[in-house]
Design a protein around this motif. Structure first.
Motif, short mmCIF file in Angstrom:
data_model
loop_
_atom_site.label_atom_id
_atom_site.label_comp_id
_atom_site.label_asym_id
_atom_site.label_seq_id
_atom_site.Cartn_x
_atom_site.Cartn_y
_atom_site.Cartn_z
N ALA A 133 -20.86 32.10 25.04
CA ALA A 133 -20.48 33.01 23.96
C ALA A 133 -19.21 32.49 23.29
N THR A 134 -19.12 32.69 21.99
CA THR A 134 -17.95 32.22 21.24
C THR A 134 -16.74 33.06 21.62
N LYS A 135 -15.66 32.36 21.98
CA LYS A 135 -14.39 33.01 22.34
C LYS A 135 -13.33 32.81 21.27
N ARG A 136 -13.56 31.81 20.43
CA ARG A 136 -12.55 31.43 19.44
C ARG A 136 -13.23 30.66 18.32
N VAL A 137 -12.82 30.91 17.08
CA VAL A 137 -13.28 30.14 15.92
C VAL A 137 -12.03 29.52 15.31
N TRP A 138 -12.08 28.21 15.08
CA TRP A 138 -10.90 27.55 14.52
C TRP A 138 -11.29 26.56 13.44
N VAL A 139 -10.29 26.21 12.65
CA VAL A 139 -10.48 25.33 11.51
C VAL A 139 -9.16 24.62 11.23
N HIS A 140 -9.24 23.48 10.60
CA HIS A 140 -8.00 22.88 10.07
C HIS A 140 -8.21 22.60 8.59
N THR A 141 -7.13 22.70 7.87
CA THR A 141 -7.12 22.38 6.44
C THR A 141 -5.86 21.56 6.20
N CYS A 142 -5.83 20.85 5.12
CA CYS A 142 -4.65 20.02 4.87
C CYS A 142 -4.26 20.05 3.40
N SER A 143 -3.13 19.46 3.14
CA SER A 143 -2.58 19.47 1.78
C SER A 143 -3.43 18.68 0.80
N MET A 158 0.84 -1.17 0.00
CA MET A 158 0.00 0.00 0.00
C MET A 158 0.89 1.24 0.00
N SER A 159 0.61 2.17 -0.90
CA SER A 159 1.41 3.38 -0.96
C SER A 159 0.87 4.41 0.03
N THR A 160 1.76 5.30 0.43
CA THR A 160 1.38 6.35 1.36
C THR A 160 1.63 7.72 0.73
N VAL A 161 1.04 8.72 1.33
CA VAL A 161 1.20 10.10 0.90
C VAL A 161 1.47 10.94 2.14
N THR A 162 2.35 11.92 2.01
CA THR A 162 2.63 12.83 3.11
C THR A 162 1.54 13.90 3.12
N VAL A 163 0.91 14.07 4.28
CA VAL A 163 -0.17 15.04 4.43
C VAL A 163 0.21 16.04 5.51
N THR A 164 0.17 17.30 5.15
CA THR A 164 0.40 18.38 6.12
C THR A 164 -0.95 18.97 6.50
N THR A 165 -1.16 19.11 7.81
CA THR A 165 -2.39 19.70 8.33
C THR A 165 -2.04 20.99 9.05
N TRP A 166 -2.77 22.05 8.68
CA TRP A 166 -2.58 23.35 9.30
C TRP A 166 -3.81 23.69 10.14
N TYR A 167 -3.59 24.17 11.36
CA TYR A 167 -4.65 24.58 12.27
C TYR A 167 -4.62 26.10 12.36
N LEU A 168 -5.78 26.72 12.14
CA LEU A 168 -5.88 28.18 12.12
C LEU A 168 -6.99 28.64 13.05
N GLU A 169 -6.87 29.89 13.52
CA GLU A 169 -7.87 30.39 14.45
C GLU A 169 -8.07 31.89 14.33
#
Length: 189
Positions: A140-150, A1-12
């Motif tokens: 009440a919302t104090k922070r909004v965050w998301v992650h995205t990846c390659s 099985m082949s693999t792929v390198t995945v970078t995940t970025w967390y933003l806020e």
């Protein structure tokens, strides 16, 4: 099985003042909250937006798992429509600490590159910041965050940065490479 390198970025964002709004796109674009919990519709959005960018973690979910997610207090799905046709969505998930996570966000392939994404993200972030107004039991919302990846769309990270999100963590890992499922198994894109 082949693999792929995945970078995940967390933003806020840590204040509603962090949001930098995108211009509204041309045309008849409307954003509406999906107020009736519909596992079928949510799965359609998830599979149709993520089919060509390898969103696979929810594809095997049962109807009951989708329903359980949609029934969580404060979970919201906002859908962008172009002349009545679903173009994309943003799914919000509140946490007990006052954070709101953008769990999923994206556009169906036919609607990308038309400035709808920046507008939808702006609207979704605004709804994350005022979520407690619609869900009184939530703090009440104090922070909004998301992650995205390659694996996500090529404009995803730029859209988040342009809307005022700041990077707070980066992770890189090897994942098993999976076939792009398309909006339904075997369809391709």
């Amino acid at each position: 099985m082949s693999t792929v390198t995945v970078t995940t970025w967390y933003l806020e964002q840590t204040s509603p003042d962090d949001l930098r709004s995108a211009a509204e796109p041309d045309g008849d674009i409307r954003i509406v909250r999906a107020e009736v919990a519909s596992p079928e519709f949510s799965r359609f959005l998830y599979a149709s937006v993520g089919g060509d960018i390898r969103w696979t973690d929810r594809l095997g979910w049962s109807y009951a798992q989708w329903q359980e997610l949609l029934d969580l207090p404060g979970t919201e799905t906002w859908v962008a429509y172009d002349r009545g046709t679903p173009a994309g969505f943003v799914e919000l998930a509140p946490h007990d600490d006052g954070a709101v996570e953008i769990m999923y966000f994206g556009l169906l392939p036919a609607f990308r590159g038309r400035r709808i994404g920046g507008h939808l993200l702006t609207y979704g972030v605004q709804r994350a910041w005022d979520l407690a107004d619609r869900t009184p039991a939530r703090p009440a919302t104090k922070r909004v965050w998301v992650h995205t990846c390659s694996k996500d769309g090529r404009y995803a990270m730029d859209n988040y940065l342009r809307r005022g999100f700041r990077l707070f963590r980066t992770e890189t890992e090897e994942e098993a490479e999976v076939e792009t499922p398309g909006p339904w198994p075997g369809s391709g894109v």
